[in-house]
Design a protein around this motif. Sequence first.
Motif, PDB file in Angstrom:
ATOM      1  N   LEU A   3       0.823  -1.216   0.000  1.00 45.78           N
ATOM      2  CA  LEU A   3       0.000   0.000   0.000  1.00 45.78           C
ATOM      3  C   LEU A   3       0.858   1.267   0.000  1.00 45.78           C
ATOM      4  N   PHE A   4       1.859   1.295   0.902  1.00 42.43           N
ATOM      5  CA  PHE A   4       2.663   2.509   1.055  1.00 42.43           C
ATOM      6  C   PHE A   4       3.673   2.685  -0.070  1.00 42.43           C
ATOM      7  N   PRO A  41       4.933  -2.332  13.010  1.00 35.58           N
ATOM      8  CA  PRO A  41       5.764  -1.314  12.370  1.00 35.58           C
ATOM      9  C   PRO A  41       7.116  -1.857  11.926  1.00 35.58           C
ATOM     10  N   PHE A  42       7.701  -2.745  12.719  1.00 34.39           N
ATOM     11  CA  PHE A  42       8.998  -3.321  12.358  1.00 34.39           C
ATOM     12  C   PHE A  42       8.873  -4.131  11.072  1.00 34.39           C
ATOM     13  N   SER A  65      22.241 -15.742   2.331  1.00 30.89           N
ATOM     14  CA  SER A  65      21.898 -14.465   1.715  1.00 30.89           C
ATOM     15  C   SER A  65      22.801 -13.353   2.244  1.00 30.89           C
ATOM     16  N   THR A  69      11.093  -1.336   2.989  1.00 33.36           N
ATOM     17  CA  THR A  69      12.441  -1.043   2.510  1.00 33.36           C
ATOM     18  C   THR A  69      12.849  -2.038   1.427  1.00 33.36           C
ATOM     19  N   SER A  70      12.533  -3.307   1.670  1.00 34.86           N
ATOM     20  CA  SER A  70      12.897  -4.338   0.708  1.00 34.86           C
ATOM     21  C   SER A  70      12.138  -4.137  -0.603  1.00 34.86           C
ATOM     22  N   ARG A  73      13.117 -13.186   1.175  1.00 34.23           N
ATOM     23  CA  ARG A  73      14.237 -13.087   2.108  1.00 34.23           C
ATOM     24  C   ARG A  73      13.905 -12.151   3.271  1.00 34.23           C
ATOM     25  N   ALA A  74      13.303 -10.999   2.927  1.00 35.12           N
ATOM     26  CA  ALA A  74      12.944 -10.047   3.974  1.00 35.12           C
ATOM     27  C   ALA A  74      11.946 -10.656   4.947  1.00 35.12           C
ATOM     28  N   GLY A  82      25.135 -10.860   0.073  1.00 37.81           N
ATOM     29  CA  GLY A  82      25.032  -9.415   0.220  1.00 37.81           C
ATOM     30  C   GLY A  82      26.380  -8.768   0.517  1.00 37.81           C
ATOM     31  N   VAL A 130      13.729 -12.904   7.319  1.00 39.48           N
ATOM     32  CA  VAL A 130      14.447 -12.155   8.350  1.00 39.48           C
ATOM     33  C   VAL A 130      13.480 -11.657   9.420  1.00 39.48           C
ATOM     34  N   ARG A 189       2.973   2.740  -3.161  1.00 40.76           N
ATOM     35  CA  ARG A 189       2.395   3.670  -4.136  1.00 40.76           C
ATOM     36  C   ARG A 189       2.682   5.090  -3.687  1.00 40.76           C
ATOM     37  N   LEU A 193       8.269  -1.823   8.126  1.00 41.59           N
ATOM     38  CA  LEU A 193       9.432  -1.033   7.715  1.00 41.59           C
ATOM     39  C   LEU A 193      10.439  -1.887   6.942  1.00 41.59           C
ATOM     40  N   VAL A 194      10.678  -3.106   7.419  1.00 37.89           N
ATOM     41  CA  VAL A 194      11.629  -3.990   6.727  1.00 37.89           C
ATOM     42  C   VAL A 194      11.097  -4.365   5.345  1.00 37.89           C
TER      43      VAL A 194
END
Lengths: 282, 271
Positions: free
Chosen positions: A83-84, A158-159, A277, A166-167, A200-201, A281, A204, A86, A162-163
């Motif tokens: 959603l975010f 939220p955690f 992974s 970001t991914s 992967r995210a 990285g 984690v 966009r 956020l992860v």
Amino acid sequence: MLLQLPAVGVLLFWMVVPLGLAVYFSLVRYSLLNPDLRGFAGFENYQYLWEDPSFLPAVINTIVLVGSVLAVTVGGGTAMAVLFERRFPGRNVAVLLAIAPFFVMPTVSALVWKNMILHPVYGVAARALSLVGLAPIDWLGGCPMLSLIMIVSWEWLPFAFLVLYTSLKSLDPEQREAARIDGAGGAQVFLHVILPHLRRAIGVVVLVETIFLLSIFAEIYTTTSGGPGHSTTNLAFLVYSLGLLQFDVGIGSAGGILAVILANIVAFFLVRMLATSLKQGA
Amino acid sequence: MTRRRIRTWLIGGIAWFVAAILFGPIFWMTLTAFKTEGDAYELALFFSPTLQSFRDVFARSHYGGFALNSLLISVGSTALCLVLALPAAYRMAFFPTSRTQPTLVWMLSTKMMPAVGVLLPVYLLFRSAGLLDTVSGLILINTLLNLPIAVWMAYAYFCEIPRAILEAARVDGAGVFHEIRHVLAPVALPGLSSTALLLIVLAWNEAFWSLNLTSAKAAPLTVFIASYSSPEGLFWAKLSAASLLAVAPIMILGWLTQRQLVTGLTFGAVK
């Protein structure tokens, strides 16, 4: 080698000594109330723990709590990330607001929820229910586990968001474009492009949250104290009450070792994936 | 074009609604902190704000003492973490050996141990070492908890620095100290300072060990707030005022570290 020695040494000590002591304590008779009671106990502590009426509920509660919070946060976090991602007006501010609960200390979260939101008469939830004509619910008294899951999910959503957000931002837009041109609908893009990218995210998030959620303590300590009955006692709270309230270090340590084993079962499956992974990285 | 606009606004509307729900409890707590105890039970958004609850919190407790403990513990553990982590990360990033990767993964694995597994041994070790209810004890615990994160993050930042810069400095005859001071530090400092901020946030909010290892003397704010669980929790305005003071500064720090938070807490797996 000399430069990494302090860090490695300190962590080695931290890993080996307390865990070794925990294993040792779990195999001997060790009560702070009765120092004369000593000696090797074998698996007596584990057997005692197994027969303790609060043990099985604590294991089940731990699994229910960790499992439910994982489901809510990973599911909700993925939906929110999509959603975010966009563009919309004020997106950056909305992200800041959405991740804010993660920075609230656990005791504050628990008490604000317990008193101001889940209060059966004056709480925001009770007022909202009565607005739509429903009977208020005695959240922490009537459905304590559900209330606890709500509080902890609020802290960890939220955690996860956020992860995953970001991914998702690192997903190559061309990949999605290509899928669209090939005629893939929104659902197909999600299933075949977005979800594989997030795998992967998500792994984690599951790993990190599991480690923290297995030791959920402050939220229980400040809201229900494990009750009513044993309905919100998880392994962490059981170990605390066996060891530091009933002063039986032996049995408490046995409970701690079981929590470590539980964590390792989860970690076993996820760390390998994570380790490979990480190597890619780095 | 108009359909697209409607879509954007619709998505924005839903997203803002979700964000508002998540922020709701914090917003509510902030409002309540400025209400009188009588107003606190009302749902009203408009009221005459007062600082009375803040005054009460300061008058009835050693709020400053708890805040000072929190500050000492988070800053102290962060400093100690960096002192231990930076040399290790420097070595591993610039002079990697075949053991570097396994060491890093092993450090990560120390975070896999749930705290409750070692609660009793640590409690007893602390008791015999006289560390129970001391600030140094909590500095130690938080350092151990956050050290793997510090090493990983510093390592990640060092790895981003082009090796060529360091080599050029070395060719020019710069000593190790000079190299670190004038070449490494300027490049790595922004990343390292956000690492430090993240470590401060984590230590500030640590509750499990703080609740179990402190009682009165060294109790940080997490423990102080827990004392509101009963019966003061019924005084919503005071609870809110005390909570707001404990949460607000760290939330601003947290917002500043948003990106590093992801890298740090996922050990670089998500950037």
